[in-house]
Design a protein around this motif. Structure first.
Motif, short mmCIF file in Angstrom:
data_model
loop_
_atom_site.label_atom_id
_atom_site.label_comp_id
_atom_site.label_asym_id
_atom_site.label_seq_id
_atom_site.Cartn_x
_atom_site.Cartn_y
_atom_site.Cartn_z
N SER A 69 0.79 -1.23 0.00
CA SER A 69 0.00 0.00 0.00
C SER A 69 0.82 1.28 0.00
O SER A 69 0.41 2.28 -0.59
N SER A 70 1.99 1.29 0.65
CA SER A 70 2.75 2.54 0.73
C SER A 70 3.37 2.86 -0.62
O SER A 70 3.71 1.96 -1.40
N GLU A 71 3.54 4.13 -0.89
CA GLU A 71 4.11 4.54 -2.18
C GLU A 71 5.55 4.06 -2.32
O GLU A 71 6.00 3.69 -3.40
N ARG A 74 5.37 0.46 -3.29
CA ARG A 74 4.90 0.31 -4.66
C ARG A 74 6.00 0.69 -5.66
O ARG A 74 6.13 0.08 -6.72
N ALA A 75 6.82 1.67 -5.30
CA ALA A 75 7.96 2.03 -6.16
C ALA A 75 8.97 0.88 -6.20
O ALA A 75 9.51 0.55 -7.27
N ARG A 78 7.63 -1.75 -8.50
CA ARG A 78 7.83 -1.45 -9.92
C ARG A 78 9.27 -1.71 -10.34
O ARG A 78 9.51 -2.20 -11.46
N CYS A 228 -1.20 -5.75 -6.78
CA CYS A 228 0.20 -5.35 -6.87
C CYS A 228 1.08 -6.43 -6.24
O CYS A 228 2.12 -6.80 -6.80
N CYS A 257 0.85 -1.78 -9.87
CA CYS A 257 1.65 -1.10 -8.85
C CYS A 257 1.86 0.38 -9.16
O CYS A 257 2.80 1.01 -8.68
N GLY A 258 1.01 0.90 -10.03
CA GLY A 258 1.04 2.33 -10.33
C GLY A 258 2.00 2.73 -11.43
O GLY A 258 2.31 3.90 -11.59
#
Length: 259
Positions: A69-71, A74-75, A78, A228, A257-258
């Motif tokens: 969940s945290s950015e 997620r980075a 990716r 994700c 994952c954005g």
């Protein structure tokens, strides 16, 4: 007065139990939602899911598949997905499950939990299950447990007599792997892919059946909160085994994952 309230409470509880039972029967026999777990006698109730983030579980020995969940995470997800190579999916010609070893062998050297005296399926049920019960006289054969299914978000009260209600999913399906390069691997490496806990998740039988040998571009878990995480787990397996995915699958994985 207290006796009257007690009777009312019991009546309401009975009514709620009947309503829940009716809803479950409707899900199984009527208008089931896509990805609903198959129910053949055991209880299924809504759940939020639980487990370990795949980023904190690189060898697959910890249970479940928790959301990312945290950015920052997620980075990181990716960046891992970007490492996966791509290739066109080849023909299924020559594929057979037995080319990856017999199902749930305990002798696939080079992966966690191998040669511990318990087959791979029971290892995975014990890893991810809660309130696990073993067969009398055995510390291996799981006969009952509660599973927080990551794919559907359901909590499944599982019993061995309804064995197919929970199935072990190959996150990277064996047929998919065969078409992306495993056909040329030595048998030992194929056996590792088939029995590596990093590539295995106990999930609702219906979800596993609906996935079949699909890649992420064709199938994603109905539980959107772990998509994700699912993409990360596919990537972890792909990177570990130097196994490419299709371009479409990689694009879908990044999008979860954005990316």
């Amino acid at each position: 007065m207290n006796r009257t309230r007690g009777r009312i409470s019991r009546t309401l509880a009975a009514g709620l139990t009947a309503a829940v039972a009716a809803a479950l029967l409707t899900s199984c026999e009527g208008t089931a939602l896509p990805g609903d777990p198959k129910v053949t006698g055991s209880a299924v109730v809504p759940g939020t899911g639980s487990g370990t983030s795949p980023l904190a579980n690189p060898d697959g020995t910890k249970p479940g598949l928790a959301p990312i969940s945290s950015e920052g995470d997620r980075a990181a997800a990716r960046r891992l997905i970007e490492k996966v190579a791509t290739k066109g999916r080849g023909p299924r010609t020559g594929y057979d499950r037995d080319r990856f070893g017999y199902a749930w062998m305990d002798s696939a050297d080079g992966v966690p939990l191998a040669r511990n005296g318990c087959d791979t399926r029971n290892d995975l049920l014990a890893r991810d299950g809660k309130e696990v019960r073993h067969r009398s006289g055995s510390d291996c054969v799981v006969v009952a447990m509660t599973l927080d299914d990551p794919y559907t978000g359901a909590v499944i009260d599982w019993r061995k007599q309804d064995a197919m209600e929970v199935q072990i999913d190959h996150v990277v399906p064996l047929s998919y792997g065969w078409q992306l390069g495993a056909a040329q691997w030595p048998v030992k490496k194929r056996q590792q892919l088939a029995n590596d806990p990093l590539n295995l998740l106990p999930v609702a039988g219906r979800a596993n059946s609906s996935k079949s040998d699909s890649g992420p571009a064709s199938w994603l878990p109905p539980n959107k909160s772990i998509r994700c995480s699912y993409a990360v787990r596919v990537s972890q397996v792909a990177v570990k085994y130097a196994l490419p995915v299709t371009v479409a699958d990689k694009e879908v994985m990044l999008a979860q994952c954005g990316g």
